[in-house]
Every structure is written in structure tokens, then in C-alpha cells.
Motif scaffolding. Structure first.
Motif, PDB file in Angstrom:
ATOM      1  N   VAL A 224     -43.734 -51.218   2.238  1.00 44.88           N
ATOM      2  CA  VAL A 224     -42.696 -52.249   2.256  1.00 44.88           C
ATOM      3  C   VAL A 224     -43.211 -53.495   2.976  1.00 44.88           C
ATOM      4  O   VAL A 224     -42.981 -54.630   2.536  1.00 44.88           O
ATOM      5  N   THR A 225     -43.933 -53.305   4.061  1.00 43.10           N
ATOM      6  CA  THR A 225     -44.461 -54.444   4.824  1.00 43.10           C
ATOM      7  C   THR A 225     -45.364 -55.311   3.960  1.00 43.10           C
ATOM      8  O   THR A 225     -45.243 -56.547   3.947  1.00 43.10           O
ATOM      9  N   ASP A 226     -46.257 -54.690   3.214  1.00 39.51           N
ATOM     10  CA  ASP A 226     -47.172 -55.459   2.367  1.00 39.51           C
ATOM     11  C   ASP A 226     -46.435 -56.120   1.206  1.00 39.51           C
ATOM     12  O   ASP A 226     -46.751 -57.258   0.831  1.00 39.51           O
ATOM     13  N   ARG A 227     -45.461 -55.403   0.649  1.00 41.48           N
ATOM     14  CA  ARG A 227     -44.699 -55.993  -0.463  1.00 41.48           C
ATOM     15  C   ARG A 227     -43.944 -57.232  -0.002  1.00 41.48           C
ATOM     16  O   ARG A 227     -43.905 -58.247  -0.703  1.00 41.48           O
ATOM     17  N   LEU A 228     -43.349 -57.163   1.169  1.00 38.15           N
ATOM     18  CA  LEU A 228     -42.564 -58.291   1.646  1.00 38.15           C
ATOM     19  C   LEU A 228     -43.427 -59.492   2.020  1.00 38.15           C
ATOM     20  O   LEU A 228     -42.941 -60.626   2.039  1.00 38.15           O
ATOM     21  N   LYS A 229     -44.696 -59.269   2.294  1.00 37.63           N
ATOM     22  CA  LYS A 229     -45.597 -60.395   2.501  1.00 37.63           C
ATOM     23  C   LYS A 229     -45.677 -61.250   1.242  1.00 37.63           C
ATOM     24  O   LYS A 229     -45.735 -62.483   1.317  1.00 37.63           O
ATOM     25  N   TYR A 230     -45.703 -60.608   0.082  1.00 40.57           N
ATOM     26  CA  TYR A 230     -45.691 -61.351  -1.182  1.00 40.57           C
ATOM     27  C   TYR A 230     -44.393 -62.137  -1.346  1.00 40.57           C
ATOM     28  O   TYR A 230     -44.393 -63.280  -1.796  1.00 40.57           O
TER      29      TYR A 230
ATOM     30  N   ALA B 190     -47.254 -51.449 -14.292  1.00 43.77           N
ATOM     31  CA  ALA B 190     -47.367 -51.930 -12.917  1.00 43.77           C
ATOM     32  C   ALA B 190     -46.516 -51.098 -11.965  1.00 43.77           C
ATOM     33  O   ALA B 190     -46.892 -50.892 -10.807  1.00 43.77           O
ATOM     34  N   PHE B 191     -45.383 -50.625 -12.446  1.00 47.34           N
ATOM     35  CA  PHE B 191     -44.498 -49.817 -11.607  1.00 47.34           C
ATOM     36  C   PHE B 191     -45.047 -48.407 -11.429  1.00 47.34           C
ATOM     37  O   PHE B 191     -45.050 -47.865 -10.314  1.00 47.34           O
ATOM     38  N   ASP B 192     -45.514 -47.803 -12.531  1.00 45.59           N
ATOM     39  CA  ASP B 192     -45.946 -46.398 -12.491  1.00 45.59           C
ATOM     40  C   ASP B 192     -47.370 -46.228 -11.965  1.00 45.59           C
ATOM     41  O   ASP B 192     -47.665 -45.279 -11.228  1.00 45.59           O
ATOM     42  N   GLN B 193     -48.269 -47.120 -12.377  1.00 48.13           N
ATOM     43  CA  GLN B 193     -49.692 -46.920 -12.095  1.00 48.13           C
ATOM     44  C   GLN B 193     -50.306 -47.993 -11.193  1.00 48.13           C
ATOM     45  O   GLN B 193     -51.365 -47.779 -10.611  1.00 48.13           O
ATOM     46  N   GLY B 194     -49.692 -49.139 -11.116  1.00 49.55           N
ATOM     47  CA  GLY B 194     -50.265 -50.234 -10.344  1.00 49.55           C
ATOM     48  C   GLY B 194     -50.007 -50.087  -8.862  1.00 49.55           C
ATOM     49  O   GLY B 194     -49.303 -49.170  -8.414  1.00 49.55           O
ATOM     50  N   PRO B 195     -50.531 -51.011  -8.092  1.00 49.01           N
ATOM     51  CA  PRO B 195     -50.356 -50.929  -6.635  1.00 49.01           C
ATOM     52  C   PRO B 195     -48.943 -51.225  -6.156  1.00 49.01           C
ATOM     53  O   PRO B 195     -48.579 -50.840  -5.046  1.00 49.01           O
ATOM     54  N   TRP B 196     -48.127 -51.883  -6.990  1.00 51.99           N
ATOM     55  CA  TRP B 196     -46.795 -52.290  -6.548  1.00 51.99           C
ATOM     56  C   TRP B 196     -45.934 -51.093  -6.143  1.00 51.99           C
ATOM     57  O   TRP B 196     -45.269 -51.105  -5.089  1.00 51.99           O
ATOM     58  N   GLY B 197     -45.948 -50.049  -6.966  1.00 57.70           N
ATOM     59  CA  GLY B 197     -45.120 -48.885  -6.679  1.00 57.70           C
ATOM     60  C   GLY B 197     -45.576 -48.094  -5.471  1.00 57.70           C
ATOM     61  O   GLY B 197     -44.784 -47.380  -4.860  1.00 57.70           O
ATOM     62  N   LYS B 198     -46.863 -48.203  -5.130  1.00 64.94           N
ATOM     63  CA  LYS B 198     -47.407 -47.443  -4.001  1.00 64.94           C
ATOM     64  C   LYS B 198     -47.514 -48.289  -2.731  1.00 64.94           C
ATOM     65  O   LYS B 198     -47.871 -47.786  -1.667  1.00 64.94           O
ATOM     66  N   MET B 199     -47.226 -49.565  -2.852  1.00 62.92           N
ATOM     67  CA  MET B 199     -47.427 -50.496  -1.741  1.00 62.92           C
ATOM     68  C   MET B 199     -46.413 -50.252  -0.626  1.00 62.92           C
ATOM     69  O   MET B 199     -45.250 -49.924  -0.881  1.00 62.92           O
TER      70      MET B 199
ATOM     71  N   ALA C  67     -34.698 -58.157  -6.861  1.00 70.00           N
ATOM     72  CA  ALA C  67     -35.352 -57.201  -7.765  1.00 70.00           C
ATOM     73  C   ALA C  67     -36.761 -56.885  -7.278  1.00 70.00           C
ATOM     74  O   ALA C  67     -37.166 -55.713  -7.211  1.00 70.00           O
ATOM     75  N   LEU C  68     -37.539 -57.905  -6.922  1.00 67.41           N
ATOM     76  CA  LEU C  68     -38.902 -57.688  -6.451  1.00 67.41           C
ATOM     77  C   LEU C  68     -38.925 -57.123  -5.035  1.00 67.41           C
ATOM     78  O   LEU C  68     -39.714 -56.218  -4.723  1.00 67.41           O
TER      79      LEU C  68
ATOM     80  N   GLY D  67     -50.264 -64.255  -6.090  1.00 65.83           N
ATOM     81  CA  GLY D  67     -51.184 -63.135  -6.251  1.00 65.83           C
ATOM     82  C   GLY D  67     -50.533 -61.793  -6.478  1.00 65.83           C
ATOM     83  O   GLY D  67     -51.159 -60.749  -6.225  1.00 65.83           O
ATOM     84  N   LEU D  68     -49.306 -61.763  -6.970  1.00 67.39           N
ATOM     85  CA  LEU D  68     -48.687 -60.472  -7.263  1.00 67.39           C
ATOM     86  C   LEU D  68     -49.534 -59.702  -8.272  1.00 67.39           C
ATOM     87  O   LEU D  68     -50.139 -60.301  -9.167  1.00 67.39           O
ATOM     88  N   PRO D  69     -49.596 -58.390  -8.162  1.00 70.62           N
ATOM     89  CA  PRO D  69     -50.378 -57.610  -9.117  1.00 70.62           C
ATOM     90  C   PRO D  69     -49.918 -57.841 -10.554  1.00 70.62           C
ATOM     91  O   PRO D  69     -48.746 -58.141 -10.812  1.00 70.62           O
TER      92      PRO D  69
END
Length: 496
Positions: free
Chosen positions: A69-75, A58-67, A170-171, A200-202
Motif C-alpha cells: 500500500v505504501t508503494d502504491r500510494l507513492k504513485y 496488470a491486476f493478476d500478474q503485474g506488480p500493481w496487485g502485489k505492491m 479506484a487506483l 510511471g504506473l505499471p
């Protein structure tokens, strides 16, 4: 309050609730009556490996690492909202699982939601770098980068709030997580997984593996793809984690045990001091790392203060944790109950006067320890030196500031301390001389999310909280940029 039934607790790995690879389960006990609450999937090395693989992917290949900051903080903010939505259920599950009074767990649920909102704001406003100009030739600047897979190992006292203290930063800073909650308190960790799933986290961003420290916890610490370990718990376990993480050179943060002093001088506001020390040791059933488990009273007030303590202890409401009027509930587990009761026996053997409140006969099946004062102690007794972690307070007289400072520091722990005096110069002087990570002057333990939390000596390594969490949960990278052509040595160039 609706009573939620949880018959079975599963791991949460790669976005799914799953049984363990081995198929083994362990029983989770109700501290109120020592009956089985439910069964919990038992994790081992294989389960940890699956969770770490999912988190790494999830960190290397998933959307989380490429997301962004604005979208991540919505989660992160959505998780906070859902915690509030389920706050009643969370409070019930926490009390059911731990024996903490429901009136206290309700406040914890609210604070847990605030942990996520706080770090959403902190990442947006305070996770900033610095720039260093070198004449007109260079700009050097720093950025904060998430590290990777964060291994979080959390305790059984106030588990939900303490889990969110770690999961939120951490998240929010962009890491993925493998959480190993304490085996004695799995219910709210399971509910947190359900909440994060609903948010809905990846897949793979957040994972939970239940199990025991010697197996699941040790495997998480040893895993080469886990980049950091944050641990809250007992000092001996923390020491083992430090040793076992050395081979893989992990970042570590250790919030460990305490034997915190409360020092009350004769010139203090004695009524406020009384309120604070009673709350400080007997709230959370005494299962609090920052509890004022050593009370130092200046001799002119010793007798009157002790009499007031006895009256308060006699009036503390011991009862069903689901009753709003209960102030002290049962301890988390029978093994822990036996350990605390053993320390009360040790106190008698060391010639302390033991004064206890009472436990109603209706609650004898539970892990109840009556609120207890250990009077006429001296600082070298085992009960004054060793962490009891229950509703038990050693009371020690003192004469002078110099004497009480020496006794306050003459212990292996250094987490918290409390000073009560109307002489503010003495308050500052003593606070700065006490060997502890945190000191409160004329106050009970009040938490400010902006400040660093942690201890010295055997009470821990590192600081989390506020922007100090960025130092742990992120890597600071320096980037050097040449903005003008400048002389580079012609090393090895053939001369003409």
C-alpha cells in the motif's frame, strides 16, 4: 498562458498511446466557434477488449496487485504533484474543449490534485477492517480487497475533475482502470493519461478508450472481466447501463440527472440567497447536475427577489471562455445547444415569461445561450420537471412550507436541494423531508470530499466520496480464525 495544440487524441492502452483497431477517428469540435479542434481515435469492442485484457493482466500478474500500500500510494501522490505541475495546461485544455470559463477551470485543476491526495490519505488512515471476538474461541475480522478492473464512464461537464473523482479512489484502493471519457470532451482525459504515464504506473494499470457510448461505452459495460461500472451522466443512459450490466452481475454506481430545488423563505438572508442561486445555476454554464434549476420564492418576496435576479442576469459577463472576466461561456456542443434552446421555446409555449441576458454579436458562431429566467412558472410545466442542463432557471412562487415541500418532492429527480431561512428548526425539518441525496441549508453547493455524494430516485444509485467509496471500489472479505480447539460435529464418522 501557453496555448497547447493537440492535433490528434489516441487511446492509452497497456502503457502506450495507440490508434484504434479500426483506424477510425471522429472530430472534436470547439464550442466557441464550432470549428474542428482535432481528431480522436474512435474505440469499439475490440479496443475495449484490449484495454480490459491489459488491465486484467496488470491486476493478476503485474506488480500493481502485489505492491505494498505504501508503494502504491507513492504513485497516487506523484499523480497529484504532476496535476499541479500541469495545472495551467489542464485549465486551458478544459476551457478549450468544454467552453467553461478559464477562471472556473483553474479551480477545478487544483481540486483534481486534491482528489488524489485525499484518497492517498484515506486509504492509509481509513481503509480499515473490523474484528469480532466470539468468546475465547474465534476471531472474525474483515479486510478490504480491490475488486479488479474498474470501468469508469465520465461526463463532458467539468470532465477532468469528475474523472479524477473516480480514478483516484479506484487506483488508490488497488484496482486497475479502463476509462471511457465523454466523446465531446476528450482533451483532459488524454492529458490525464499523459500524466499517469509520466508518473510511471505499471503497464495496463490505467487505460483510456475514447469513443461513443453506444459502442465503446456499451462494450465496457458488457465486458465479463470488468467487475464494476461507475457512471456519471444522463438518467436514461444510466438506466440502460444498469440493464446491460445485469448479465455479468457488476457492481454499479450511478450519479445521474437532477432538477434541484432552491427554496427561499421570506425570513432568509436575501442577499446571500441571491448570490447563491445565481452562482448555483449560471456557473459551469449551467451544465451542472446539482444546479438549482428550480427556484421557489415565498410570495411576500417574489417580486423584489425577481427584480434583483433580473439585474444580476443582465450583468452576467457572457464571453470568450479564455477571458478571465467571462462568467458564462458557450455550451459544450451544438446538439446540446439546440436542446437547451428548444426548452426555452417550450417555456414560451407553456406561457412562462422568458427573461434573458444578452450575447455579444462577436460570439454568435459559438454555442451560446444567454443566462435565462423562466418566470411565473408552476411545478407541472415541462421546464420545471425535465432537466435542461443549461443556464436556465424556472422560478416558482409558494405560500407555505407544506406547499413548497410537496412541490420540491413532486419531480422524478432527487440529487440536491437548497433551503434558505433564518428559522433553523424549519431548515432542518424541511431538509430532512426533502427527497434528495444532499441538502444545503443557507449555503451554496460546497463540496466536502469526506461526505458521500449521490442522489435518490432517478438521480442515481449508490454513494461515492469519503470512506463511502471503499464500499464500492473494494470487496469486504470476512476471515474466521479458530483460536481454541472446539467441538466439530463428527458428521458421518463410523461408530465403534
Amino acid at each position: 498562458m501557453s496555448k497547447v495544440r493537440v492535433d490528434r487524441v489516441l487511446h492509452y492502452i497497456n502503457g502506450q498511446f495507440v490508434e484504434g483497431v479500426s483506424g477510425k477517428r471522429f472530430e472534436n469540435m470547439n464550442p466557441f466557434n464550432n470549428q474542428v479542434l482535432n481528431e480522436v481515435a474512435e474505440g469499439f469492442k475490440e479496443d475495449i477488449d484490449l484495454a480490459v485484457q491489459a488491465a486484467r493482466k496488470a491486476f493478476d500478474q503485474g506488480p500493481w496487485g502485489k505492491m505494498s500500500v505504501t508503494d502504491r500510494l507513492k504513485y497516487i501522490l506523484k499523480i497529484a504533484d504532476l496535476i499541479e505541475t500541469y495545472s495551467e495546461e489542464l485549465s486551458y485544455l478544459e476551457s478549450l474543449d468544454t467552453g467553461l470559463p478559464i477562471s472556473q477551470t483553474k479551480k477545478m485543476a487544483a481540486r483534481a490534485a486534491e482528489n488524489f491526495r485525499f484518497y492517498a490519505e484515506m486509504v492509509k488512515s481509513r481503509m480499515v477492517g473490523e474484528a469480532y471476538q466470539v468468546d475465547g474461541d474465534f476471531i472474525n475480522y474483515t479486510i478490504h480487497k480491490p475488486i479488479g478492473v474498474a470501468g469508469l464512464i465520465t461526463p463532458w461537464n467539468a470532465p477532468f475533475m469528475l474523472e479524477t473523482w473516480k480514478v483516484a479512489p479506484a487506483l488508490a484502493t488497488g484496482n486497475t482502470v479502463v476509462l471511457k471519457p465523454a466523446e465531446w470532451s476528450p482533451l483532459t482525459a488524454n492529458k490525464l493519461a499523459e500524466i499517469i504515464h509520466e508518473a510511471g504506473l505499471p503497464e495496463g494499470v490505467f487505460n483510456v478508450v475514447h469513443g461513443f457510448g453506444e459502442t465503446a461505452g456499451a462494450s465496457l459495460v458488457a465486458h465479463p472481466n470488468v467487475r464494476l461500472i461507475s457512471f456519471t451522466g444522463e438518467t436514461t443512459t444510466g438506466s440502460e447501463i444498469i440493464k446491460n450490466s445485469a448479465d455479468t452481475l457488476k457492481k454499479i454506481s450511478m450519479e445521474l440527472g437532477g432538477k434541484s430545488p432552491a427554496i427561499v423563505f421570506a425570513d432568509a438572508d436575501l442577499e446571500s440567497a441571491l448570490d447563491a442561486v445565481v452562482w448555483g445555476i449560471f456557473s459551469f454554464n449551467g451544465e451542472r447536475c446539482t444546479a438549482n434549476s428550480r427556484l421557489f420564492l415565498q410570495k411576500p418576496i417574489y417580486d423584489t427577489f425577481v427584480e434583483a435576479l433580473k439585474e444580476r442576469v443582465s450583468n452576467i459577463v457572457v464571453g470568450d471562455p479564455m477571458d478571465e472576466s467571462t462568467e458564462v461561456g458557450p455550451l459544450i456542443h451544438k446538439k446540446h445547444w439546440q436542446n437547451v434552446m428548444n426548452y426555452i421555446d417550450i417555456a414560451r409555449a407553456e406561457c412562462a415569461e422568458v427573461f434573458s441576458g444578452s450575447i455579444p454579436d462577436a460570439y454568435r458562431a459559438g454555442n451560446y445561450v444567454a443566462p435565462t429566467l423562466l418566470l411565473n412558472c408552476h411545478n407541472q410545466m415541462r421546464v420545471a420537471q425535465e432537466e435542461i442542463f443549461g443556464p436556465v432557471m424556472a422560478v416558482i412562487p409558494f405560500d407555505t412550507e407544506e406547499e413548497v415541500l410537496q412541490m420540491a418532492n413532486d419531480v422524478r429527480y432527487g440529487l440536491a436541494a437548497y433551503v434558505w431561512t433564518s428559522d433553523i428548526k424549519r431548515g432542518h425539518r424541511l431538509a430532512q423531508a426533502i427527497e434528495s441525496g444532499m441538502v444545503w441549508i443557507n449555503s451554496q453547493n460546497t463540496r466536502d470530499l469526506r461526505i458521500p455524494f449521490g442522489g435518490t430516485k432517478h438521480s442515481g444509485i449508490g454513494r461515492e466520496g469519503g470512506h463511502y467509496s471503499f464500499e464500492f471500489y473494494t470487496e469486504t472479505q470476512v476471515i474466521h480464525v479458530a483460536i481454541e480447539n472446539h467441538h466439530i460435529p463428527k458428521f458421518g464418522k463410523t461408530k465403534k
